[in-house]
Design an enzyme around this catalytic site. Structure first.
Site, short mmCIF file in Angstrom:
data_model
loop_
_atom_site.label_atom_id
_atom_site.label_comp_id
_atom_site.label_asym_id
_atom_site.label_seq_id
_atom_site.Cartn_x
_atom_site.Cartn_y
_atom_site.Cartn_z
N CYS A 186 13.70 -2.05 -33.58
CA CYS A 186 13.12 -2.82 -34.68
C CYS A 186 11.62 -3.06 -34.46
CB CYS A 186 13.90 -4.11 -34.87
SG CYS A 186 13.73 -4.78 -36.52
N HIS A 193 19.68 -3.25 -34.52
CA HIS A 193 19.81 -3.99 -33.25
C HIS A 193 21.16 -3.74 -32.57
CE1 HIS A 193 16.28 -6.71 -33.70
NE2 HIS A 193 16.48 -6.47 -34.98
N GLU A 221 21.92 -4.28 -29.63
CA GLU A 221 22.16 -5.37 -28.66
C GLU A 221 22.88 -6.55 -29.31
OE1 GLU A 221 19.43 -4.63 -30.10
OE2 GLU A 221 18.26 -6.42 -30.57
N1 GLN Z 1 9.76 -7.64 -39.24
C1 GLN Z 1 9.48 -7.60 -37.84
C2 GLN Z 1 8.12 -6.98 -37.56
O1 GLN Z 1 7.52 -6.43 -38.41
C3 GLN Z 1 10.54 -6.81 -37.10
C4 GLN Z 1 11.87 -7.53 -37.20
C5 GLN Z 1 12.77 -7.35 -36.04
O2 GLN Z 1 12.37 -6.89 -34.95
N2 GLN Z 1 14.00 -7.72 -36.19
O3 GLN Z 1 7.66 -7.06 -36.46
#
Ligand code: GLN
Length: 190
Positions: free
Chosen positions: A78, A174, A176
């Site tokens: 992410c 995710h 995890e």
């Molecule tokens: N929206 C977050 C970002 O731009 C990422 C979200 C996440 O890691 N769950 O950093």
């Protein structure tokens, strides 16, 4: 071989918990010297602007870049995927520091706000059956990948959600948080 989890911000504890279950004794990494002996580094989800600024402040950008994909395998989940991407779309005004080591373009917050977070059953061919529980939290989307990048998973409508370039791995979801250690095991073998 030691596995590090970048522990500046975000859900690094959840990653560390999965690694503990796998018997991997993860190292929390915040400073350049803590990278010594680390062969695999997970960059967790969180807020990519915050993690990027802290990487910059702690002098971590160069030491990680210098080894990325070489003697250091890196998996970005992410926000971590945003930090690895060569090109980031929809960045905050004034930009944000990133590692920019993987030949992909990602768009931040591509599915909308926190309220548009979602879960879906995600088939990942290389992991086999059953599909993984894909947890997407204000996720980015991988919009384009370079020639040396292998797409590992897509949503039904086509959006790329996992990709690999040699020893660099990104997932926009995710694992995890999914009570499923298959992606962690896959990463440890890179
Ligand atoms: N929206 C977050 C970002 O731009 C990422 C979200 C996440 O890691 N769950 O950093």
């Amino acid at each position: 071989m030691a596995v590090g989890v970048l522990a500046l911000q975000g859900d690094f504890r959840e990653h560390a918990a999965v690694l503990h279950q796998l018997g991997a004794a993860p190292v929390e990494v915040r400073l350049p010297r803590q990278l010594a002996g680390v062969s695999h580094l997970i960059i967790p989800g969180g807020e990519s602007t915050t993690i990027g600024r802290l990487l910059d402040r702690y002098g971590m950008l160069e030491p990680i870049r210098a080894r990325a994909g070489r003697d250091l395998a890196i998996w970005g989940t992410c926000a971590g995927a945003i930090l690895l991407a060569r090109q980031v779309l929809d960045v905050k005004k004034g930009g944000q520091p990133t590692l920019a080591v993987m030949d992909i373009t990602v768009r931040r917050n591509a599915y909308g706000s926190q309220l548009d977070s979602f879960e879906t059953l995600l088939p990942i061919p290389l992991l086999g059956e059953p599909p993984l529980r894909g947890v997407f939290i204000r996720a980015p989307q991988i919009e384009t990948v370079g020639k040396g990048v292998e797409v590992l998973a897509r949503l039904e409508e086509g959006a790329i959600v996992a990709a690999r370039q040699g020893r660099l791995l990104v997932t926009t979801f995710h694992p995890e948080l999914a009570a499923d250690d298959r992606v962690h095991r896959y990463f440890l073998e890179l």
